[in-house]
Design a protein around this motif. Structure first.
Motif, PDB file in Angstrom:
ATOM      1  N   ARG A 119       0.837  -1.211   0.000  1.00 34.15           N
ATOM      2  CA  ARG A 119       0.000   0.000   0.000  1.00 34.15           C
ATOM      3  C   ARG A 119       0.871   1.260   0.000  1.00 34.15           C
ATOM      4  O   ARG A 119       0.587   2.236  -0.706  1.00 34.15           O
ATOM      5  N   VAL A 120       1.926   1.236   0.792  1.00 38.17           N
ATOM      6  CA  VAL A 120       2.851   2.374   0.801  1.00 38.17           C
ATOM      7  C   VAL A 120       3.466   2.564  -0.586  1.00 38.17           C
ATOM      8  O   VAL A 120       3.607   3.692  -1.082  1.00 38.17           O
ATOM      9  N   HIS A 121       3.821   1.459  -1.230  1.00 33.78           N
ATOM     10  CA  HIS A 121       4.407   1.525  -2.571  1.00 33.78           C
ATOM     11  C   HIS A 121       3.429   2.133  -3.569  1.00 33.78           C
ATOM     12  O   HIS A 121       3.812   2.926  -4.436  1.00 33.78           O
ATOM     13  N   VAL A 122       2.152   1.789  -3.450  1.00 30.81           N
ATOM     14  CA  VAL A 122       1.146   2.347  -4.359  1.00 30.81           C
ATOM     15  C   VAL A 122       1.048   3.860  -4.173  1.00 30.81           C
ATOM     16  O   VAL A 122       0.952   4.615  -5.150  1.00 30.81           O
ATOM     17  N   PHE A 123       1.075   4.324  -2.954  1.00 35.21           N
ATOM     18  CA  PHE A 123       1.045   5.770  -2.703  1.00 35.21           C
ATOM     19  C   PHE A 123       2.259   6.462  -3.329  1.00 35.21           C
ATOM     20  O   PHE A 123       2.147   7.569  -3.864  1.00 35.21           O
ATOM     21  N   GLN A 124       3.397   5.825  -3.260  1.00 34.18           N
ATOM     22  CA  GLN A 124       4.594   6.405  -3.872  1.00 34.18           C
ATOM     23  C   GLN A 124       4.452   6.497  -5.389  1.00 34.18           C
ATOM     24  O   GLN A 124       4.869   7.478  -6.011  1.00 34.18           O
ATOM     25  N   ILE A 125       3.843   5.488  -5.991  1.00 36.56           N
ATOM     26  CA  ILE A 125       3.637   5.495  -7.441  1.00 36.56           C
ATOM     27  C   ILE A 125       2.652   6.597  -7.830  1.00 36.56           C
ATOM     28  O   ILE A 125       2.816   7.259  -8.864  1.00 36.56           O
ATOM     29  N   ILE A 126       1.641   6.817  -7.016  1.00 35.27           N
ATOM     30  CA  ILE A 126       0.673   7.887  -7.299  1.00 35.27           C
ATOM     31  C   ILE A 126       1.374   9.231  -7.369  1.00 35.27           C
ATOM     32  O   ILE A 126       1.120  10.051  -8.267  1.00 35.27           O
ATOM     33  N   ASN A 127       2.262   9.482  -6.428  1.00 31.98           N
ATOM     34  CA  ASN A 127       2.937  10.782  -6.377  1.00 31.98           C
ATOM     35  C   ASN A 127       3.804  11.048  -7.594  1.00 31.98           C
ATOM     36  O   ASN A 127       3.981  12.198  -8.003  1.00 31.98           O
ATOM     37  N   ALA A 128       4.343   9.993  -8.206  1.00 34.80           N
ATOM     38  CA  ALA A 128       5.249  10.167  -9.343  1.00 34.80           C
ATOM     39  C   ALA A 128       4.586   9.852 -10.681  1.00 34.80           C
ATOM     40  O   ALA A 128       5.218  10.024 -11.721  1.00 34.80           O
ATOM     41  N   GLY A 129       3.336   9.397 -10.671  1.00 36.70           N
ATOM     42  CA  GLY A 129       2.704   8.946 -11.902  1.00 36.70           C
ATOM     43  C   GLY A 129       1.907  10.019 -12.610  1.00 36.70           C
ATOM     44  O   GLY A 129       1.651  11.110 -12.089  1.00 36.70           O
ATOM     45  N   GLY A 130       1.477   9.674 -13.832  1.00 37.37           N
ATOM     46  CA  GLY A 130       0.637  10.536 -14.623  1.00 37.37           C
ATOM     47  C   GLY A 130      -0.838  10.318 -14.310  1.00 37.37           C
ATOM     48  O   GLY A 130      -1.188   9.570 -13.397  1.00 37.37           O
ATOM     49  N   PRO A 131      -1.726  10.955 -15.078  1.00 38.48           N
ATOM     50  CA  PRO A 131      -3.162  10.861 -14.800  1.00 38.48           C
ATOM     51  C   PRO A 131      -3.690   9.431 -14.814  1.00 38.48           C
ATOM     52  O   PRO A 131      -4.448   9.043 -13.920  1.00 38.48           O
ATOM     53  N   SER A 132      -3.303   8.645 -15.808  1.00 36.98           N
ATOM     54  CA  SER A 132      -3.809   7.272 -15.896  1.00 36.98           C
ATOM     55  C   SER A 132      -3.287   6.414 -14.751  1.00 36.98           C
ATOM     56  O   SER A 132      -4.015   5.585 -14.193  1.00 36.98           O
ATOM     57  N   VAL A 133      -2.024   6.595 -14.395  1.00 37.91           N
ATOM     58  CA  VAL A 133      -1.445   5.840 -13.280  1.00 37.91           C
ATOM     59  C   VAL A 133      -2.137   6.204 -11.972  1.00 37.91           C
ATOM     60  O   VAL A 133      -2.468   5.322 -11.156  1.00 37.91           O
ATOM     61  N   ARG A 134      -2.372   7.469 -11.756  1.00 35.14           N
ATOM     62  CA  ARG A 134      -3.036   7.890 -10.518  1.00 35.14           C
ATOM     63  C   ARG A 134      -4.460   7.336 -10.416  1.00 35.14           C
ATOM     64  O   ARG A 134      -4.908   6.938  -9.339  1.00 35.14           O
ATOM     65  N   GLU A 135      -5.154   7.311 -11.540  1.00 36.17           N
ATOM     66  CA  GLU A 135      -6.515   6.779 -11.526  1.00 36.17           C
ATOM     67  C   GLU A 135      -6.521   5.291 -11.195  1.00 36.17           C
ATOM     68  O   GLU A 135      -7.326   4.823 -10.364  1.00 36.17           O
TER      69      GLU A 135
ATOM     70  N   LYS B 215      -8.050   3.359  -7.663  1.00 35.12           N
ATOM     71  CA  LYS B 215      -9.015   2.259  -7.682  1.00 35.12           C
ATOM     72  C   LYS B 215      -8.516   1.081  -6.859  1.00 35.12           C
ATOM     73  O   LYS B 215      -9.284   0.444  -6.125  1.00 35.12           O
ATOM     74  N   ALA B 216      -7.222   0.774  -6.968  1.00 37.67           N
ATOM     75  CA  ALA B 216      -6.658  -0.340  -6.198  1.00 37.67           C
ATOM     76  C   ALA B 216      -6.714  -0.053  -4.703  1.00 37.67           C
ATOM     77  O   ALA B 216      -7.040  -0.941  -3.898  1.00 37.67           O
ATOM     78  N   LEU B 217      -6.407   1.173  -4.317  1.00 29.97           N
ATOM     79  CA  LEU B 217      -6.446   1.531  -2.899  1.00 29.97           C
ATOM     80  C   LEU B 217      -7.870   1.523  -2.358  1.00 29.97           C
ATOM     81  O   LEU B 217      -8.103   1.153  -1.209  1.00 29.97           O
ATOM     82  N   ASP B 218      -8.803   1.937  -3.181  1.00 29.24           N
ATOM     83  CA  ASP B 218     -10.204   1.930  -2.737  1.00 29.24           C
ATOM     84  C   ASP B 218     -10.707   0.502  -2.537  1.00 29.24           C
ATOM     85  O   ASP B 218     -11.491   0.222  -1.615  1.00 29.24           O
TER      86      ASP B 218
END
Length: 343
Positions: free
Chosen positions: A147-163, A167-170
């Motif tokens: 879960r921590v890794h997913v948050f890190q990817i969100i911070n560095a990702g583009g719009p599609s990655v963040r979306e 969804k995975a975190l939800d």
């Protein structure tokens, strides 16, 4: 032989890659009850020895048997009936716990912050704590790290990655988080990379546009290579071409001097003066700086008196004036003498 001592073989096994999926099965097997000693008179010593040997071989061949367990089991078989009986009653559990320690150390080495924290607790706890970590604790801790890794990817990702990450975190399940980390993030990043490459293409120079178009017509790896390196190389080429074109245009806009147009042209500087009744007038010499002979001739012609209007006729005019004054004075003296004689 003391079963609490880990051999050099165990130390080398700790450096080998961890076989994480095998750890839970092996840990569960650790809870199997020890093989009890046979009832007196029920079996002969030879039969008991043969049964113990068969049981040790079965355990050594079971899924999840670790290197320490196998080494100690083989040693017990080699040493005879008493050693085999002692291994089945006590030694196998010590060997299993040693193998569990090795497995936990390998998991910690490859795990995130949560896995390392829980793994250290297990290593410093009891054999039961180590079994619990291998069966369940490592997966709970890994879910936290994921879960921590997913948050890190969100911070560095583009719009599609963040979306996709949101969804995975939800969903908040191990399956959803794992699917995003192993598959979803890469699919989303391909989309974001293509969008970014098209944006760079729209504002780039000729070389950047060509490189971006080539990447977009290729594979996702081609697009990634363009974003990582190709766009910068193409931009340098565009800048070099622009600088060369600018220097070429600047060279074309500078007029070359025409030697024929300057011949005999009056530059506005008079090197010689012309004599006249009212003064000296400048005479153009065709050069801004007169030569030494010309300057000397101008001085001889009276150029030094140009500002006063006097020339070479001045001595004659001065002589005539003196003669006229002398004649007038003589007439004045004669008239006075005549008046005196008549009176």
């Amino acid at each position: 032989m003391k079963f609490t001592r880990i051999s050099a073989f165990v130390a080398s096994a700790a450096i080998a890659p961890a076989v994480l999926l095998a750890s839970p099965a092996y840990a569960a097997d650790a809870k199997a009850p020890a093989v009890s000693a046979p009832d007196a008179g029920s079996k002969t010593p030879a039969q008991q020895e043969e049964d113990d040997r068969a049981e040790i071989l079965r355990l050594m061949g079971a899924k999840g048997a670790g290197p320490v367990f196998k080494e100690f089991g083989s040693d017990a078989i080699d040493r005879g009936a008493a050693a085999m009986r002692r291994f089945l009653e006590v030694g196998q559990f010590i060997a299993r716990d040693d193998d569990n320690r090795v497995a936990i150390a390998q998991i910690i080495d490859q795990g995130g912050r949560g896995v390392r924290r829980e793994g250290d607790k297990a290593l410093n706890g009891t054999p039961e704590d180590r079994v619990k970590f291998l069966e369940k604790g490592q997966y709970d801790a890994r879910f936290e790290d994921d879960r921590v890794h997913v948050f890190q990817i969100i911070n560095a990702g583009g719009p599609s990655v963040r979306e996709a990450a949101s969804k995975a975190l939800d969903a908040n399940t191990r399956e959803a988080i794992k699917q995003f980390l192993e598959v979803g993030q890469f699919e989303a990043r391909i989309i974001d990379n293509r969008v970014l490459a098209m944006q760079i293409h729209s504002v780039g120079g000729p070389s950047v546009k060509a490189a971006a178009k080539k990447a977009l017509l290729g594979t996702p790896e081609d697009v990634q290579a363009f974003l990582d390196k190709g766009q910068f190389e193409a931009r340098k080429k565009d800048e070099a071409d622009a600088a060369a074109a600018k220097g070429k245009d600047k060279g074309k806009g500078t007029p070359k001097p025409d030697a024929s147009k300057g011949a005999g042209k009056d530059t506005g500087t008079a090197g010689v003066t012309e004599k006249g009744d009212q003064g000296a007038k400048p005479v153009a010499t065709g050069s801004a700086t007169p030569s030494a002979p010309a300057a000397q001739n101008a001085a001889a012609a009276g150029t030094s008196l140009a500002a006063t209007g006097a020339g070479s006729a001045l001595p004659w005019a001065a002589g005539g004036t003196v003669v006229a004054l002398a004649g007038g004075a003589g007439l004045l003296v004669a008239a006075r003498r005549r008046r005196s004689a008549e009176g």
